[in-house]
Design a protein around this motif. Structure first.
Motif, short mmCIF file in Angstrom:
data_model
loop_
_atom_site.label_atom_id
_atom_site.label_comp_id
_atom_site.label_asym_id
_atom_site.label_seq_id
_atom_site.Cartn_x
_atom_site.Cartn_y
_atom_site.Cartn_z
N SER A 1 0.86 -1.19 0.00
CA SER A 1 0.00 0.00 0.00
C SER A 1 0.89 1.24 0.00
O SER A 1 2.12 1.12 0.18
CB SER A 1 -0.89 0.02 1.25
N GLY A 2 0.27 2.39 -0.17
CA GLY A 2 1.04 3.63 -0.07
C GLY A 2 1.60 3.81 1.33
O GLY A 2 2.74 4.24 1.51
N MET A 3 0.80 3.46 2.35
CA MET A 3 1.29 3.60 3.73
C MET A 3 2.46 2.66 3.98
O MET A 3 3.39 3.01 4.71
CB MET A 3 0.16 3.33 4.73
N ILE B 1 5.54 4.34 2.82
CA ILE B 1 6.04 5.38 3.74
C ILE B 1 6.67 4.72 4.97
O ILE B 1 7.73 5.14 5.44
CB ILE B 1 4.90 6.35 4.12
N PHE C 1 -0.98 13.46 3.96
CA PHE C 1 -2.07 12.50 4.14
C PHE C 1 -2.25 12.18 5.63
O PHE C 1 -1.27 12.03 6.36
CB PHE C 1 -1.68 11.25 3.35
N GLU D 1 4.58 16.29 0.57
CA GLU D 1 3.60 15.90 -0.42
C GLU D 1 3.28 17.18 -1.17
O GLU D 1 2.88 18.16 -0.55
CB GLU D 1 2.37 15.43 0.37
N ASP E 1 6.13 12.43 -1.59
CA ASP E 1 4.93 11.65 -1.92
C ASP E 1 4.36 12.28 -3.19
O ASP E 1 3.82 13.38 -3.16
CB ASP E 1 3.95 11.74 -0.73
N CYS F 1 1.95 11.37 -5.18
CA CYS F 1 0.64 10.78 -5.47
C CYS F 1 -0.24 11.67 -6.35
O CYS F 1 -0.88 11.19 -7.27
CB CYS F 1 -0.03 10.52 -4.13
N PHE F 2 -0.28 12.96 -6.06
CA PHE F 2 -1.23 13.83 -6.75
C PHE F 2 -0.82 14.18 -8.17
O PHE F 2 -1.68 14.36 -9.02
CB PHE F 2 -1.47 15.11 -5.93
N SER G 1 1.23 6.19 -3.47
CA SER G 1 0.11 5.31 -3.26
C SER G 1 -0.34 4.95 -4.68
O SER G 1 -0.97 5.77 -5.36
CB SER G 1 -1.00 6.04 -2.51
N THR H 1 -2.54 3.08 -5.41
CA THR H 1 -3.99 2.97 -5.29
C THR H 1 -4.73 4.07 -6.06
O THR H 1 -5.87 3.89 -6.47
CB THR H 1 -4.37 3.10 -3.80
N LYS H 2 -4.08 5.21 -6.22
CA LYS H 2 -4.75 6.37 -6.78
C LYS H 2 -4.56 6.42 -8.30
O LYS H 2 -5.07 5.57 -8.99
CB LYS H 2 -4.24 7.65 -6.08
N VAL I 1 -5.21 -1.79 -4.06
CA VAL I 1 -4.39 -1.03 -3.11
C VAL I 1 -2.94 -1.46 -3.28
O VAL I 1 -2.64 -2.65 -3.37
CB VAL I 1 -4.87 -1.31 -1.66
N GLY I 2 -2.05 -0.48 -3.34
CA GLY I 2 -0.62 -0.79 -3.47
C GLY I 2 0.22 0.46 -3.39
O GLY I 2 -0.32 1.58 -3.33
N LEU J 1 -9.49 8.87 -4.39
CA LEU J 1 -9.30 9.87 -5.44
C LEU J 1 -8.45 9.25 -6.55
O LEU J 1 -7.96 8.12 -6.42
CB LEU J 1 -8.61 11.12 -4.87
C1 LIG Z 1 -3.97 7.49 -0.28
C2 LIG Z 1 -2.71 8.19 0.00
C3 LIG Z 1 -1.68 7.58 0.74
C4 LIG Z 1 -1.84 6.20 1.34
O1 LIG Z 1 -1.91 5.23 0.37
P1 LIG Z 1 -2.67 3.82 0.58
O2 LIG Z 1 -2.43 3.15 -0.72
O3 LIG Z 1 -4.09 4.13 0.88
O4 LIG Z 1 -1.99 3.16 1.72
C5 LIG Z 1 -0.52 8.28 0.94
N1 LIG Z 1 -0.35 9.52 0.44
C6 LIG Z 1 -1.32 10.14 -0.26
C7 LIG Z 1 -1.08 11.51 -0.77
C8 LIG Z 1 -2.53 9.51 -0.50
O5 LIG Z 1 -3.49 10.13 -1.18
#
Ligand SMILES: *Cc1c(COP(=O)(O)O)cnc(C)c1O
Length: 405
Positions: free
Chosen positions: A98-100, A103, A124, A167, A196, A198-199, A218, A220-221, A230-231, A349
């Motif tokens: 997962s993203g967590m 981290i 996050f 982030e 991070d 992610c966005f 993450s 996942t997004k 999830v990853g 998201l």
């Molecule tokens: C969702 C998210 C995470 C955590 O990721 P998971 O895959 O839910 O564990 C970390 N950072 C950001 C910016 C996120 O949006």
């Protein structure tokens, strides 16, 4: 035996600087098996067999390379790792569950008891808990800072500061941090900078090229893009990733091959999706600014955004997430959300479907009232991750929301 498609694939490795981003997104990382398959297979296997006891001993002893067990390595997971590494311009990627978990891997594998972290306060929610609660138990302390204030980053440094974490843009208020400037501050101190991403995803921003040492996702997004799996993933130099890999292999935060396969195919459309998400979010942000009943719109693509210039410099577009304050308080925000028809009410998201969230009571609900006030997350704030539906249908849903506040 002739292995169709195999020799060509061995000759052409889509991993270097010779190919552009969109080519790497579609091609990088794949290794054909010799069956001539065009698409990537999924290796759903927990372990691997050896041709002899001697070979097993050599693999376990590290004298011979090869697969042993899917908590250590799996060909589908490795294919995803090679592809995302090519896109971020990283020497190596390590996929996580997962993203967590990504981290946590950075927090535990690259630090030890007595180390100190400087972290943006606009990260996050679970990232805050991870640093504040769980890493504290391991004797690692964190100072949270205003991510837009370079002096605050510098002032938070202690002799034992080992990691900077940010982030950018942040969730949900789209605060930006200057990656290059903070990387210089971190490096002067001999600390690492982790971003991070992610966005923006590597389609819009490549932090390693701007001075960061580590990128985390993450997956996942947006990397998945369709809200299925999830990853996560950690990226950086071979040296740092060897530490991350050792942690993931031993402590078990490994990614499922099925999820890796979904992410890998998700990457093939990443650049097109990010462009479409960004165009739609930009149009929507401009439109929302004109609507009666909307007090404020947070989107780094808007000229009214205080860090618009930095966004133009650091990102190639502004992404698909925006947030806005409706006239009124929490009731008005809830009424708005409930009156929409098409939007998915969910905390997730980065999906092709538009999602709508009330951050104050969901994603950021575990923060105290003071922490939320400090972070600028008001009761009338709504976050939208703009999907790929027709823009007119998205606006129509917004109008339903506005009519109900
Ligand atoms: C969702 C998210 C995470 C955590 O990721 P998971 O895959 O839910 O564990 C970390 N950072 C950001 C910016 C996120 O949006």
């Amino acid at each position: 035996m002739h292995k169709p498609g195999f020799e060509r694939e061995e000759r052409i490795q889509f991993e270097g600087d010779n190919y552009a981003f969109d080519t790497l997104a579609v091609r990088a990382g794949q290794r054909r098996t010799g069956e001539g398959e065009h698409s990537d297979p999924i290796y759903l296997t927990s372990s691997y067999v050896f041709s002899s006891a001697r070979e097993a001993a050599a693999r376990f002893g590290g004298e011979e390379e090869g697969n042993i067990y899917s908590r250590f390595t799996n060909p589908t997971v490795q294919a995803f790792e090679r592809r995302i590494a090519a896109l971020e311009g990283a020497e190596r990627a390590v996929a996580t569950s997962s993203g967590m978990a990504a981290i946590m891997a950075v927090g535990i594998a690259l630090m030890q008891q007595g180390d100190h972290v400087v972290c943006s306060r606009s990260v996050f929610g679970s990232t805050v808990s991870l640093f504040n609660k769980y890493l504290t138990r391991a004797g690692i302390e964190t100072t949270f800072v205003d991510p837009t204030d370079l002096d605050a980053w510098r002032a938070a440094i202690r002799p034992n500061t080992r990691l900077f974490f940010m982030e950018t843009p942040s969730n949900p208020l789209a605060e930006l941090t200057d990656i290059e400037a903070v990387s210089k501050i971190a490096h002067e101190q001999g600390a690492l900078l982790a971003v991070d991403n992610c966005f923006c995803t590597p389609a819009l921003q490549q932090p390693l090229k701007q001075g960061a040492d580590i990128v985390i996702h993450s997956a996942t997004k947006y990397l998945d893009g369709q809200g299925r799996c999830v990853g996560g993933v950690v990226l950086g130099s071979d040296k740092l990733m060897e530490e991350i890999f050792g942690y993931v292999r031993t402590c078990g935060a490994c990614l499922s091959p099925f999820n890796a396969w979904n992410f890998m195919t998700g990457l093939e459309t990443l650049s097109l999706r990010m462009k479409a998400h960004s165009d739609a979010a930009m149009a929507l942000a401009l439109w929302l600014e004109q609507q009666d009943g909307i007090d404020k719109v947070y989107y780094s693509g808007l000229k009214s955004h205080p860090q618009h210039d930095l966004a133009v410099e650091q990102q190639s577009a502004f992404g698909g997430v925006l947030s806005f304050e409706v006239r009124g308080g929490k009731e008005a925000a809830f009424n708005f959300i409930d009156a929409t028809e098409m939007f998915s009410i969910t905390g997730n998201l980065g999906d092709v479907k538009t999602t709508i969230t009330h951050p104050g009571t969901t994603t950021h609900g575990r923060m105290s009232v003071e922490e939320r006030a400090e972070a600028g997350i008001k009761d009338n704030l709504i976050r939208v991750s703009v999907g790929l539906e027709d823009l007119e249908d998205i606006k129509a849903d917004m109008l339903r929301g506005l009519a109900a506040i």
